[in-house]
Design an enzyme around this catalytic site. Structure first.
Site: not given
Ligand code: 13P
Length: 281
Positions: A81, A179-180, A210
């Site tokens: 990734d 991201h995160g 997420s």
């Protein structure tokens, strides 16, 4: 027992919805991903970032991924990734990864295109699938940090040129995910996704899986997202479980009762993401 498969082999199946890709950093994460996928009978993608390679070592992490896939009752792709380094991609292919992502999105368009083309050349010669990124997804993904001001969305005209020039197998698109852990409410540009879907024939990938509201994820899958990447929620589940066990049993010295419950906690995340991204749910 199922063999390791490539991303292209997964994409060629009639699985309805998006395949989930989960980053793993240790044995427990891999076990949670595989058992969760098995319980739902869903194919799954085990992913490793550059940071994961640095943490565990390429040989170790590849061995865990390969054993997990070999013993799994569902098809599993082993995917590198967000890799920014050509050399690491070559090493990962040699180590048995069936799919790689070249993330050259930090480079100017022409250079991203050129590097992606090079990766496609070596990966395809080895029968390995390739994902690339166009536009810039914000947030923090291990060693890659993109400030909000530096993030920008995928341009459909550029995307058409990029895919034709590189022959890449799937494309990570920047449509507003990050991201995160999200600081504010995620706001996906689904109209842009629709436009990208209408001009591109290859599968599209959504990163930053997420913390996105479920209705938005479902819409993105309906429009045509075919691969859905998740890490942070797994990381949080693992770490929160460890914290809770230590609070409850501060005198614990055997690490096994510490790590074992993390598998069940992460498996719940895995199953909920797979169910969320299966069409018809
Ligand atoms: P999250 O860490 O936001 O889940 O994103 C994961 C990801 O996109 C991995 O490539």
């Amino acid at each position: 027992m199922m063999a390791l498969v490539t991303l292209n082999e997964l994409f060629a199946t009639d699985y309805a919805g998006a395949f989930c890709g989960f980053d793993f950093v240790n044995l427990e994460t891999a076990q949670a991903v595989i058992t969760g996928a098995e319980e739902l009978g869903a194919p799954v993608i085990l992913m490793v970032t550059e940071g994961g390679v640095k943490y565990a070592g390429l040989d170790y992490i590849a061995a865990i991924g390969k054993v997990a896939a070999k013993n799994a009752r569902v098809p599993v792709a082993l995917h590198l990734d967000h890799c920014t380094k050509f050399e690491l991609i070559v090493q990962a292919i040699k180590a048995g990864f069936t799919s790689v992502m070249i993330d050259a999105s930090h480079l100017p368009f022409a250079e991203n295109q050129q590097l992606t083309k090079e990766v496609v050349r070596v990966a395809h010669a080895a029968g390995v699938s390739v994902e690339a990124e166009l536009g810039r997804i914000g947030g923090k993904e291990d060693n890659i940090q993109v400030k909000a001001a530096d993030a920008f969305m995928t341009d459909p005209v550029e995307a058409v040129e990029f895919v034709a020039a590189t022959n890449v197998d799937c494309l990570a698109v920047a449509i507003g995910t990050s991201h995160g852990i999200y600081k504010g409410e995620p706001n996906l540009n689904l109209a842009l996704l629709q436009e990208l879907k209408s001009v591109l024939e290859i599968p599209l990938v959504l990163h930053g899986g997420s913390g996105i509201p479920t209705t938005m994820v479902k819409k993105a899958v309906e429009i045509g997202i075919r691969k859905f990447n998740v890490w942070t929620e797994l990381a949080v589940a693992q770490t929160n479980t460890i914290r809770a066990v230590l609070e409850e049993k501060p005198a614990l010295y055997d690490p096994r009762p510490l790590f074992t419950p993390t598998i069940a906690a992460m498996k719940e995340v895995v199953k909920s993401k797979i169910q969320l991204t299966q069409a018809g749910h």
